[in-house]
Design a protein around this motif. Structure first.
Motif, PDB file in Angstrom:
ATOM      1  N   CYS A 207     -27.475  -6.284   3.102  1.00  0.00           N
ATOM      2  CA  CYS A 207     -26.298  -7.520   3.662  1.00  0.00           C
ATOM      3  C   CYS A 207     -25.142  -6.617   3.002  1.00  0.00           C
ATOM      4  O   CYS A 207     -25.059  -5.909   1.614  1.00  0.00           O
TER       5      CYS A 207
ATOM      6  N   HIS B  72     -34.278  -6.864  -2.813  1.00  0.00           N
ATOM      7  CA  HIS B  72     -33.561  -8.010  -1.722  1.00  0.00           C
ATOM      8  C   HIS B  72     -33.878  -8.491  -0.830  1.00  0.00           C
ATOM      9  O   HIS B  72     -34.078 -10.081  -0.454  1.00  0.00           O
TER      10      HIS B  72
ATOM     11  N   HIS C  90     -33.503  -7.704   2.736  1.00  0.00           N
ATOM     12  CA  HIS C  90     -32.436  -7.339   3.588  1.00  0.00           C
ATOM     13  C   HIS C  90     -31.677  -6.974   3.139  1.00  0.00           C
ATOM     14  O   HIS C  90     -31.361  -6.596   1.975  1.00  0.00           O
TER      15      HIS C  90
HETATM   16 ZN   LIG Z   1     -28.630 -10.855   1.432  1.00  0.00          ZN
END
Ligand SMILES: [Zn+2]
Length: 146
Positions: free
Chosen positions: A19, A15, A17
């Protein structure tokens, strides 16, 4: 020595990062696999239909091998964190709907001043998403549509 990456690390790597939405996708993907059970035949394809586009989708590409390129990941934009999982040659499907209380944690408040504050808020949100009781996290509907 070679240390194998955990599924969470694989998802985050792919992905790009960390989050709250990818944490949501990670949890939904795992619940779906548990509910669907064993793949009926080796050639069966798992198809995921999401009712909103978000970071969560990348978790399905890694954990469910439902890739966008192969057409196994679809988005039917409806602004809802509702996800349908089905095997291509069976009639069983699982629908997972993430509950509103969880969705409140997807947005990091904009009034945070420092990078550190944003980082902490993000980590707290992820922790909340990954650790809340399953019945507080989502509803699961399993049905046979034939
Ligand atoms: Zn993300």
């Amino acid at each position: 020595m070679c240390i194998e990456k955990t599924p969470w690390e694989q998802v985050i790597d792919f992905h790009g990062h960390t989050c709250p939405e990818i944490a949501l996708g990670y949890r939904v993907a795992q619940i779906a696999m548990r509910e669907l059970g064993i793949k009926p035949t080796p050639s069966t394809e798992l198809v995921v239909t999401a009712q909103t586009h978000s970071c969560a989708l990348d978790a399905f590409q890694i954990l469910n091998h439902a890739t966008f390129g192969r057409g196994a990941l679809k988005v039917d934009e409806n602004k809802q964190h509702k996800y349908l999982f089905e095997y291509s040659d069976t009639s069983v499907r699982v629908t997972i709907t993430v509950l509103p209380k969880i969705l409140e944690h997807l947005v990091i408040p904009e009034n945070l001043a420092t990078r550190r504050e944003i980082q902490n808020a993000t980590l707290e949100a992820i922790q909340f998403i990954l650790s809340s009781e399953e019945n507080m996290f989502c509803t699961i509907q399993k049905d046979d549509h034939q």
